[in-house]
Design a protein around this motif. Sequence first.
Motif, mmCIF file in Angstrom:
data_model
loop_
_atom_site.group_PDB
_atom_site.id
_atom_site.type_symbol
_atom_site.label_atom_id
_atom_site.label_comp_id
_atom_site.label_asym_id
_atom_site.label_seq_id
_atom_site.Cartn_x
_atom_site.Cartn_y
_atom_site.Cartn_z
ATOM 1 N N ALA A 59 1.182 -1.324 0.136
ATOM 2 C CA ALA A 59 -0.053 0.195 -0.081
ATOM 3 C C ALA A 59 0.999 1.247 0.203
ATOM 4 N N GLY A 60 1.914 0.621 -0.898
ATOM 5 C CA GLY A 60 2.926 2.494 -0.839
ATOM 6 C C GLY A 60 1.685 2.732 -2.632
ATOM 7 N N ILE A 61 2.124 3.926 -2.840
ATOM 8 C CA ILE A 61 2.259 4.771 -4.328
ATOM 9 C C ILE A 61 1.753 3.584 -4.693
ATOM 10 N N GLY A 91 1.439 0.603 -5.418
ATOM 11 C CA GLY A 91 0.416 -0.046 -4.836
ATOM 12 C C GLY A 91 -1.800 0.474 -5.244
ATOM 13 N N ASP A 117 -0.915 -5.203 3.149
ATOM 14 C CA ASP A 117 0.125 -4.281 3.266
ATOM 15 C C ASP A 117 0.522 -4.299 5.025
ATOM 16 N N MET A 162 6.566 6.799 1.499
ATOM 17 C CA MET A 162 5.710 7.452 1.759
ATOM 18 C C MET A 162 5.260 8.163 3.286
ATOM 19 N N GLY A 193 11.531 9.509 4.517
ATOM 20 C CA GLY A 193 11.821 8.533 3.355
ATOM 21 C C GLY A 193 11.621 10.313 2.615
ATOM 22 N N SER A 201 9.244 15.829 -0.915
ATOM 23 C CA SER A 201 8.504 16.372 -1.842
ATOM 24 C C SER A 201 8.562 15.556 -2.440
ATOM 25 N N PHE A 202 8.143 15.561 -4.346
ATOM 26 C CA PHE A 202 7.384 15.037 -5.419
ATOM 27 C C PHE A 202 7.323 16.455 -6.338
ATOM 28 N N ARG A 226 1.361 -9.508 6.238
ATOM 29 C CA ARG A 226 2.484 -9.119 5.660
ATOM 30 C C ARG A 226 2.294 -10.944 4.635
ATOM 31 N N PRO A 284 9.255 -3.157 -3.779
ATOM 32 C CA PRO A 284 10.328 -3.141 -4.342
ATOM 33 C C PRO A 284 10.981 -4.469 -4.775
ATOM 34 N N GLN A 333 12.002 -7.400 -2.898
ATOM 35 C CA GLN A 333 10.382 -8.173 -2.085
ATOM 36 C C GLN A 333 10.024 -8.646 -2.589
ATOM 37 N N ARG A 378 20.612 15.284 2.108
ATOM 38 C CA ARG A 378 19.864 16.465 2.288
ATOM 39 C C ARG A 378 19.511 16.309 3.908
ATOM 40 N N GLY A 381 5.946 -0.579 -8.952
ATOM 41 C CA GLY A 381 6.619 0.303 -8.052
ATOM 42 C C GLY A 381 7.682 1.185 -8.555
ATOM 43 N N ASP A 382 8.271 1.846 -8.032
ATOM 44 C CA ASP A 382 9.430 3.265 -8.618
ATOM 45 C C ASP A 382 10.335 2.375 -9.305
ATOM 46 N N ALA A 387 6.518 6.274 -9.252
ATOM 47 C CA ALA A 387 5.699 5.233 -8.650
ATOM 48 C C ALA A 387 4.489 4.616 -9.206
HETATM 49 P P1 FAD Z 1 6.531 1.552 -1.055
HETATM 50 O O1 FAD Z 1 6.776 3.215 -0.898
HETATM 51 O O2 FAD Z 1 8.142 0.404 -0.818
HETATM 52 O O3 FAD Z 1 6.092 1.188 -0.869
HETATM 53 C C1 FAD Z 1 5.311 -0.912 -0.771
HETATM 54 C C2 FAD Z 1 4.888 -1.353 0.558
HETATM 55 O O4 FAD Z 1 4.783 -2.813 0.493
HETATM 56 C C3 FAD Z 1 5.451 -1.198 1.913
HETATM 57 O O5 FAD Z 1 4.232 -0.404 2.424
HETATM 58 C C4 FAD Z 1 5.859 -2.021 2.602
HETATM 59 O O6 FAD Z 1 5.490 -2.356 3.937
HETATM 60 C C5 FAD Z 1 4.869 -3.167 1.946
HETATM 61 N N1 FAD Z 1 5.319 -4.875 1.709
HETATM 62 C C6 FAD Z 1 6.555 -4.951 1.292
HETATM 63 N N2 FAD Z 1 6.751 -7.034 1.618
HETATM 64 C C7 FAD Z 1 5.371 -7.029 2.181
HETATM 65 C C8 FAD Z 1 4.784 -8.053 1.927
HETATM 66 N N3 FAD Z 1 5.391 -9.564 2.063
HETATM 67 N N4 FAD Z 1 3.215 -8.263 2.310
HETATM 68 C C9 FAD Z 1 2.695 -6.997 2.685
HETATM 69 N N5 FAD Z 1 3.582 -5.523 2.222
HETATM 70 C C10 FAD Z 1 4.542 -5.574 2.211
HETATM 71 N N6 FAD Z 1 10.440 10.197 -3.950
HETATM 72 C C11 FAD Z 1 10.626 11.543 -4.873
HETATM 73 O O7 FAD Z 1 9.825 11.836 -5.437
HETATM 74 N N7 FAD Z 1 11.228 12.926 -4.034
HETATM 75 C C12 FAD Z 1 11.679 12.604 -2.281
HETATM 76 O O8 FAD Z 1 11.624 13.289 -2.387
HETATM 77 C C13 FAD Z 1 12.295 11.115 -2.540
HETATM 78 N N8 FAD Z 1 12.759 11.209 -1.550
HETATM 79 C C14 FAD Z 1 13.133 9.899 -0.853
HETATM 80 C C15 FAD Z 1 14.069 9.749 0.406
HETATM 81 C C16 FAD Z 1 14.274 8.717 1.059
HETATM 82 C C17 FAD Z 1 15.175 8.089 2.448
HETATM 83 C C18 FAD Z 1 13.264 7.579 0.351
HETATM 84 C C19 FAD Z 1 13.510 5.809 0.802
HETATM 85 C C20 FAD Z 1 12.974 7.356 -0.823
HETATM 86 C C21 FAD Z 1 12.667 8.843 -1.375
HETATM 87 N N9 FAD Z 1 12.215 8.370 -2.746
HETATM 88 C C22 FAD Z 1 11.437 9.688 -2.949
HETATM 89 C C23 FAD Z 1 11.361 7.609 -3.373
HETATM 90 C C24 FAD Z 1 10.232 7.624 -3.266
HETATM 91 O O9 FAD Z 1 9.712 7.527 -1.463
HETATM 92 C C25 FAD Z 1 9.693 6.536 -3.550
HETATM 93 O O10 FAD Z 1 10.072 6.028 -5.096
HETATM 94 C C26 FAD Z 1 7.995 5.452 -3.556
HETATM 95 O O11 FAD Z 1 7.063 6.252 -2.477
HETATM 96 C C27 FAD Z 1 8.082 4.314 -4.049
HETATM 97 O O12 FAD Z 1 6.525 3.906 -3.996
HETATM 98 P P2 FAD Z 1 6.087 2.916 -4.206
HETATM 99 O O13 FAD Z 1 4.960 2.209 -3.960
HETATM 100 O O14 FAD Z 1 7.127 1.126 -5.493
HETATM 101 O O15 FAD Z 1 6.903 0.913 -2.958
#
Ligand code: FAD
Length: 347
Positions: free
Chosen positions: A10-12, A14, A32, A41, A54, A57-58, A127, A159, A162, A218, A312-313, A323
């Motif tokens: 449930a990241g951005i 999903g 999640d 996020m 994490g 901004s975006f 999980r 990611p 994972q 940063r 995902g991203d 993402a």
């Molecule tokens: P995620 O947000 O990682 O979502 C994945 C989800 O899956 C998580 O909630 C996790 O709990 C869940 N999960 C994992 N395994 C399982 C499982 N087996 N069962 C159930 N749930 C599970 N981007 C920008 O645009 N600007 C920025 O300034 C920026 N700064 C950043 C700074 C940091 C320190 C970090 C870490 C990232 C930053 N990013 C930034 C990148 C941005 O956060 C990511 O690109 C984006 O949030 C990724 O989203 P996602 O949904 O792909 O993954």
Amino acid sequence: TPPSHAVIGAGIAGLACARALADAGHDVTVFDKGRGPGGRMSSRRLEDGAIELGAQSFRAAHPAFREQVAAWVQAGVAAPWPDALWRLEAGRAARRADGHPRYTGTPRMSAVTRQLARGLPLHTGTRIVSLARAGNDWRLIDERGTTHGPFATVSLALPAPQAEGLIAPHAPELASECRQVPQRACWAAWARLEAPLTLPGAEANWPLLQFDAGPLKRVVRHRTKPGRGGAPELITLLADLDWSERRLEDAPDAVAVDLLGALNDALETLRPAASLPAVQARGAHRWRYAEPGAVAPGHDHRLTDAGLALCGDGWRGGRIEDAWLSGHHLGEALCHRHPLPDHGDFP
Ligand code: FAD
């Protein structure tokens, strides 16, 4: 009955996938392992304010994401921030606007993902440890041994490292693609300071300081974000990725101490010199899968004939915008693959 879809993560990404499905009338359930939605996020509540460890901004360049961001701004869950980045150059602070408008969540980053999750069936604290196929259906098994399903499709919005283990028994070719999308680690320290962090030569409410070299990447001042009125001086210190990976197994407090020390050292090089106000509280969080070290070539998501999908991203570019687009495009592809029966108005 129309097919059901499962989204793991449930990241951005999903949530964008699930939102596209739900808005088109599909039945979708999100899982999640975290306590709430948001992933990278998410925001952490401290006793006297919220802090992001994490994403801060975006940007919004793609027309579809710009439209989404405009809707968030309209709904009051996002606002422009920061208006400029600061750097330390030749002993002084320099304001550098790079021309890219940026936004953040209000009153905290997690407001954005909570808005996306509204009305979606979401199982948090769940999980998923394996997937099972029976006939044309998928089932999900969580770490408590509970089975969820049946689902026609399963989207892994995680990611890639994972996702790899979950997908390997069912789609080895996708698992090997996941191995092409490694994720870099990042330490994020935070501190509550006794007094405002001043930067000689910068305006009093300077929001963000970027570093080109050294342990720090940063430094962010949360009280300068919109909607944080009256918040104490809470700062996040994001570490350089190479430094983070060298210190991966260190104790969080040792990492926080070193990053705060690096900030103090940098402030002391300024003319006039500055120093870090007294630290009232501190901590650090290790992101093992912070950002993709490489991005998969081709489409920004994967979808097999058997209904297994990846987004995902890492499948597009490493930022929030990437993402969201990856998940949104997968949601659209799933809608296209599983058209709902047309109950037209006419007999
Ligand atoms: P995620 O947000 O990682 O979502 C994945 C989800 O899956 C998580 O909630 C996790 O709990 C869940 N999960 C994992 N395994 C399982 C499982 N087996 N069962 C159930 N749930 C599970 N981007 C920008 O645009 N600007 C920025 O300034 C920026 N700064 C950043 C700074 C940091 C320190 C970090 C870490 C990232 C930053 N990013 C930034 C990148 C941005 O956060 C990511 O690109 C984006 O949030 C990724 O989203 P996602 O949904 O792909 O993954």
